[in-house]
Enzyme design. Structure first.
Site, PDB file in Angstrom:
ATOM      1  N   GLY A 122     112.256   8.353  11.573  1.00 26.19           N
ATOM      2  CA  GLY A 122     111.567   7.633  10.494  1.00 26.19           C
ATOM      3  C   GLY A 122     110.386   6.909  11.112  1.00 26.19           C
ATOM      4  N   PRO A 123     109.951   5.786  10.540  1.00 26.37           N
ATOM      5  CA  PRO A 123     108.761   5.106  11.070  1.00 26.37           C
ATOM      6  C   PRO A 123     108.987   4.385  12.406  1.00 26.37           C
ATOM      7  N   TYR A 161     110.662  14.458   6.491  1.00 29.74           N
ATOM      8  CA  TYR A 161     110.119  15.319   5.432  1.00 29.74           C
ATOM      9  C   TYR A 161     110.098  16.794   5.852  1.00 29.74           C
ATOM     10  N   GLY A 170     102.657  16.216  24.618  1.00 24.62           N
ATOM     11  CA  GLY A 170     102.197  14.949  24.024  1.00 24.62           C
ATOM     12  C   GLY A 170     102.813  13.753  24.728  1.00 24.62           C
ATOM     13  N   ARG A 209      96.209   7.476  11.698  1.00 22.60           N
ATOM     14  CA  ARG A 209      95.968   8.640  10.844  1.00 22.60           C
ATOM     15  C   ARG A 209      96.757   8.609   9.540  1.00 22.60           C
ATOM     16  N   ASP A 239      96.513  22.730  26.018  1.00 21.42           N
ATOM     17  CA  ASP A 239      96.486  22.734  24.559  1.00 21.42           C
ATOM     18  C   ASP A 239      97.602  23.671  24.111  1.00 21.42           C
ATOM     19  N   GLY A 253     101.642  11.801  27.000  1.00 21.55           N
ATOM     20  CA  GLY A 253     100.745  10.761  27.510  1.00 21.55           C
ATOM     21  C   GLY A 253     100.632   9.540  26.622  1.00 21.55           C
TER      22      GLY A 253
HETATM   23  C1  HXC Z   1      90.494  15.946   6.105  1.00 14.83           C
HETATM   24  C2  HXC Z   1      90.234  16.522   8.331  1.00 14.83           C
HETATM   25  C3  HXC Z   1      90.604  15.226   8.730  1.00 14.83           C
HETATM   26  C4  HXC Z   1      90.919  14.277   7.695  1.00 14.83           C
HETATM   27  C5  HXC Z   1      90.196  16.386  10.503  1.00 14.83           C
HETATM   28  N1  HXC Z   1      89.981  17.204   9.462  1.00 14.83           N
HETATM   29  N2  HXC Z   1      90.592  15.178  10.094  1.00 14.83           N
HETATM   30  N3  HXC Z   1      90.169  16.894   7.039  1.00 14.83           N
HETATM   31  N4  HXC Z   1      90.854  14.684   6.414  1.00 14.83           N
HETATM   32  N5  HXC Z   1      91.309  13.037   7.986  1.00 14.83           N
HETATM   33  C6  HXC Z   1      89.527  18.589   9.502  1.00 14.83           C
HETATM   34  C7  HXC Z   1      88.188  18.769  10.205  1.00 14.83           C
HETATM   35  O1  HXC Z   1      87.093  18.511   9.337  1.00 14.83           O
HETATM   36  C8  HXC Z   1      88.274  20.241  10.619  1.00 14.83           C
HETATM   37  O2  HXC Z   1      88.077  21.093   9.525  1.00 14.83           O
HETATM   38  C9  HXC Z   1      89.754  20.406  10.974  1.00 14.83           C
HETATM   39  O3  HXC Z   1      90.448  19.350  10.283  1.00 14.83           O
HETATM   40  C10 HXC Z   1      90.011  20.281  12.461  1.00 14.83           C
HETATM   41  O4  HXC Z   1      89.491  19.023  12.895  1.00 14.83           O
HETATM   42  P1  HXC Z   1      89.093  18.747  14.413  1.00 14.83           P
HETATM   43  O5  HXC Z   1      88.741  17.314  14.509  1.00 14.83           O
HETATM   44  O6  HXC Z   1      88.106  19.777  14.871  1.00 14.83           O
HETATM   45  O7  HXC Z   1      90.484  19.097  15.123  1.00 14.83           O
HETATM   46  P2  HXC Z   1      91.082  18.665  16.515  1.00 14.83           P
HETATM   47  O8  HXC Z   1      90.026  18.077  17.407  1.00 14.83           O
HETATM   48  O9  HXC Z   1      91.877  19.817  16.986  1.00 14.83           O
HETATM   49  O10 HXC Z   1      92.049  17.421  16.120  1.00 14.83           O
HETATM   50  C11 HXC Z   1      93.270  17.651  15.462  1.00 14.83           C
HETATM   51  C12 HXC Z   1      93.569  16.539  14.445  1.00 14.83           C
HETATM   52  C13 HXC Z   1      93.444  15.133  15.106  1.00 14.83           C
HETATM   53  C14 HXC Z   1      94.973  16.801  13.908  1.00 14.83           C
HETATM   54  C15 HXC Z   1      92.566  16.606  13.312  1.00 14.83           C
HETATM   55  O11 HXC Z   1      93.827  14.105  14.182  1.00 14.83           O
HETATM   56  C16 HXC Z   1      94.308  15.014  16.353  1.00 14.83           C
HETATM   57  O12 HXC Z   1      93.857  15.304  17.447  1.00 14.83           O
HETATM   58  N6  HXC Z   1      95.573  14.568  16.215  1.00 14.83           N
HETATM   59  C17 HXC Z   1      96.516  14.434  17.345  1.00 14.83           C
HETATM   60  C18 HXC Z   1      97.379  13.220  17.280  1.00 14.83           C
HETATM   61  C19 HXC Z   1      98.075  12.957  15.957  1.00 14.83           C
HETATM   62  O13 HXC Z   1      97.693  13.494  14.911  1.00 14.83           O
HETATM   63  N7  HXC Z   1      99.043  12.091  16.012  1.00 14.83           N
HETATM   64  C20 HXC Z   1      99.809  11.656  14.844  1.00 14.83           C
HETATM   65  C21 HXC Z   1     101.097  12.360  14.758  1.00 14.83           C
HETATM   66  S1  HXC Z   1     102.005  11.466  13.613  1.00 14.83           S
HETATM   67  P3  HXC Z   1      86.630  21.829   9.274  1.00 14.83           P
HETATM   68  O14 HXC Z   1      86.860  22.690   8.057  1.00 14.83           O
HETATM   69  O15 HXC Z   1      85.627  20.709   9.019  1.00 14.83           O
HETATM   70  O16 HXC Z   1      86.315  22.620  10.504  1.00 14.83           O
HETATM   71  C22 HXC Z   1     103.176  12.377  12.839  1.00 14.83           C
HETATM   72  C23 HXC Z   1     104.200  11.448  12.186  1.00 14.83           C
HETATM   73  C24 HXC Z   1     104.729  11.859  10.889  1.00 14.83           C
HETATM   74  O17 HXC Z   1     103.182  13.558  12.893  1.00 14.83           O
HETATM   75  C25 HXC Z   1     105.677  10.878  10.228  1.00 14.83           C
HETATM   76  C26 HXC Z   1     105.310   9.426  10.224  1.00 14.83           C
HETATM   77  C27 HXC Z   1     106.304   8.518   9.569  1.00 14.83           C
HETATM   78  P1  NAP Z   2     100.750  10.387  19.121  1.00 15.18           P
HETATM   79  O1  NAP Z   2     100.805   9.282  20.107  1.00 15.18           O
HETATM   80  O2  NAP Z   2      99.463  10.664  18.423  1.00 15.18           O
HETATM   81  O3  NAP Z   2     101.292  11.694  19.831  1.00 15.18           O
HETATM   82  C1  NAP Z   2     100.829  12.979  19.600  1.00 15.18           C
HETATM   83  C2  NAP Z   2     100.571  13.635  20.938  1.00 15.18           C
HETATM   84  O4  NAP Z   2     100.325  15.025  20.753  1.00 15.18           O
HETATM   85  C3  NAP Z   2      99.382  13.052  21.676  1.00 15.18           C
HETATM   86  O5  NAP Z   2      99.767  12.670  22.980  1.00 15.18           O
HETATM   87  C4  NAP Z   2      98.384  14.204  21.747  1.00 15.18           C
HETATM   88  O6  NAP Z   2      97.665  14.163  22.984  1.00 15.18           O
HETATM   89  C5  NAP Z   2      99.304  15.403  21.649  1.00 15.18           C
HETATM   90  N1  NAP Z   2      98.636  16.588  21.125  1.00 15.18           N
HETATM   91  C6  NAP Z   2      97.975  16.706  19.954  1.00 15.18           C
HETATM   92  N2  NAP Z   2      97.455  17.930  19.833  1.00 15.18           N
HETATM   93  C7  NAP Z   2      97.819  18.618  20.949  1.00 15.18           C
HETATM   94  C8  NAP Z   2      97.584  19.933  21.408  1.00 15.18           C
HETATM   95  N3  NAP Z   2      96.872  20.805  20.680  1.00 15.18           N
HETATM   96  N4  NAP Z   2      98.106  20.305  22.600  1.00 15.18           N
HETATM   97  C9  NAP Z   2      98.823  19.423  23.343  1.00 15.18           C
HETATM   98  N5  NAP Z   2      99.071  18.173  22.954  1.00 15.18           N
HETATM   99  C10 NAP Z   2      98.570  17.769  21.774  1.00 15.18           C
HETATM  100  O7  NAP Z   2     101.819  10.132  17.942  1.00 15.18           O
HETATM  101  P2  NAP Z   2     103.397   9.771  17.964  1.00 15.18           P
HETATM  102  O8  NAP Z   2     103.627   8.885  16.810  1.00 15.18           O
HETATM  103  O9  NAP Z   2     103.817   9.357  19.321  1.00 15.18           O
HETATM  104  O10 NAP Z   2     104.049  11.192  17.625  1.00 15.18           O
HETATM  105  C11 NAP Z   2     104.921  11.864  18.517  1.00 15.18           C
HETATM  106  C12 NAP Z   2     105.832  12.792  17.750  1.00 15.18           C
HETATM  107  O11 NAP Z   2     106.690  12.037  16.892  1.00 15.18           O
HETATM  108  C13 NAP Z   2     105.118  13.783  16.857  1.00 15.18           C
HETATM  109  O12 NAP Z   2     105.815  15.024  16.879  1.00 15.18           O
HETATM  110  C14 NAP Z   2     105.253  13.165  15.478  1.00 15.18           C
HETATM  111  O13 NAP Z   2     105.158  14.107  14.449  1.00 15.18           O
HETATM  112  C15 NAP Z   2     106.636  12.581  15.599  1.00 15.18           C
HETATM  113  N6  NAP Z   2     106.950  11.548  14.619  1.00 15.18           N
HETATM  114  C16 NAP Z   2     106.398  10.317  14.750  1.00 15.18           C
HETATM  115  C17 NAP Z   2     106.744   9.329  13.856  1.00 15.18           C
HETATM  116  C18 NAP Z   2     106.215   7.934  13.960  1.00 15.18           C
HETATM  117  O14 NAP Z   2     106.543   7.086  13.135  1.00 15.18           O
HETATM  118  N7  NAP Z   2     105.406   7.621  14.969  1.00 15.18           N
HETATM  119  C19 NAP Z   2     107.631   9.616  12.811  1.00 15.18           C
HETATM  120  C20 NAP Z   2     108.170  10.894  12.705  1.00 15.18           C
HETATM  121  C21 NAP Z   2     107.827  11.861  13.635  1.00 15.18           C
HETATM  122  P3  NAP Z   2      96.158  14.702  23.144  1.00 15.18           P
HETATM  123  O15 NAP Z   2      95.343  14.087  22.070  1.00 15.18           O
HETATM  124  O16 NAP Z   2      95.788  14.271  24.556  1.00 15.18           O
HETATM  125  O17 NAP Z   2      96.236  16.192  23.052  1.00 15.18           O
END
Ligand code: HXC
Ligand code: NAP
Length: 288
Positions: free
Chosen positions: A195-196, A153, A20, A205, A71, A22
């Protein structure tokens, strides 16, 4: 503006894989590793994003970046990514498990596939990368270093992000387990619980639309601010460097005190004014 913490060349000669890498926090940590002399491999699903980030980071730091599509849910792709990294740089020294997937939702609205998608990216992805690198380090007698990005969490749990909480909790268990099992191979395993820290990926998201202003993370943090990316990068660079050589199996929270504020029974008394405290003090003192 927060400055870099470590001295020049603190990571010179090390090659670090950042999943991740990028975008968001992965990009920030990778950029700082490069500044400190490391070679960095950034990997995720979107090659176009990786290639653009790699060019940006190389021109900003003068370091060497390899952008590889992978992936992390697929073990074969992880092994191929690792082998390409070794072919390019000769050796890999550290793995930063940073890739994640997450979104807010009431759990009962989730399909089974939605739940497992998040578990697969976060837990299975971190397992796949750690397993591949661990086998390689042990077979080649290389001192390795695994750094896992979890969340606060991971230890408290959290409503509305239950798949992520389950997966991050699993990654934390893996951190502590491997720290003990692979310590004798000179492989250290640690975690950071941020944290955030605002990023596009997380905010779109977790705080979509008006939620970002209605649910302001700053109010949840005793320091009344969110984190700066360089603050996280400083901690990550320390943990992948040899300066933290005796830290193993640790999870370090970097959240301005957020989770403790949420947990403390009387934290809400922050809203009590000095005038109100005058009255409250009279009442508490008169209690016999
Ligand atoms: C309910 C959802 C949904 C949503 C997707 N799905 N989004 N369900 N609410 N908002 C469902 C879809 O309908 C599908 O189920 C299944 O999840 C898979 O969705 P896809 O879109 O096919 O998956 P994919 O393309 O692999 O994408 C994965 C993803 C997407 C997690 C859904 O958001 C993603 O690519 N995220 C990567 C980056 C990311 O999430 N970054 C944030 C990290 S932040 P069905 O049943 O319809 O097939 C973090 C910080 C925490 O972790 C702490 C912060 C303070
Ligand atoms: P982000 O920019 O969305 O980073 C998530 C990265 O994961 C993206 O670059 C995404 O790239 C990659 N990724 C997702 N699915 C993948 C897969 N199947 N294979 C390979 N790569 C994949 O979000 P971020 O906020 O920087 O988060 C980075 C890390 O910090 C995460 O572990 C998150 O849980 C953690 N975190 C963030 C916060 C915050 O406040 N931002 C707080 C606590 C923890 P592609 O879409 O190109 O695959």
């Amino acid at each position: 503006m927060i400055q870099g913490m470590l001295r020049d060349d603190a990571l010179k000669g090390k090659t670090i894989i950042v999943t991740g890498g990028g975008t968001g926090l992965g990009k920030a940590m990778s950029t700082y590793f490069l500044t400190l002399g490391a070679n960095v491999v950034i990997t995720s699903r979107k090659l176009e994003v990786l290639t653009k980030t790699a060019a940006e980071m190389e021109s900003a730091t003068g370091g060497k970046v390899l952008a590889l599509q992978c992936d992390v849910r697929n073990y074969d792709e992880v092994e191929a990514m690792m082998n390409a990294s070794i072919a390019q740089f000769g050796q890999v020294d550290a793995l930063l498990n940073n890739a994640a997937g997450n979104f807010i939702s009431p759990t009962e609205r989730l399909s089974a596939n939605a739940f497992s998608t998040v578990i697969d990216i976060v837990l299975k992805g971190s397992v796949n990368c750690s397993l591949a690198l661990g086998k390689y380090w042990i077979a080649n007698k290389i001192s390795g270093n695994i750094l896992n990005i979890v969340t606060t969490y991971a230890f408290t749990g959290s409503a509305y992000v239950v798949p992520s909480a389950c997966a991050k909790g699993g990654v934390l268990a893996m951190t502590r387990s491997l720290a003990v099992e692979w310590g004798r191979h000179n492989i250290r395993t640690n975690a950071i619980a941020p944290g955030p820290f605002p990023t596009k990926g997380a905010w779109e998201r977790l705080l979509p639309g008006e939620m970002a202003s209605k649910f302001d993370f700053r109010n949840r943090v005793p320091l009344k601010r969110v984190g700066e990316h360089q603050e996280l990068a400083n901690l990550a660079a320390f943990l992948v460097s040899d300066f933290s050589g005796y830290i193993n199996g640790e999870v370090i929270t970097i959240d301005g005190g957020e989770w403790l504020q949420g947990a403390g029974q009387f934290s809400a008394l922050e809203m009590v004014t000095p005038e109100m405290w005058d009255g409250i003090e009279k009442m508490t003192r008169s209690a016999k």
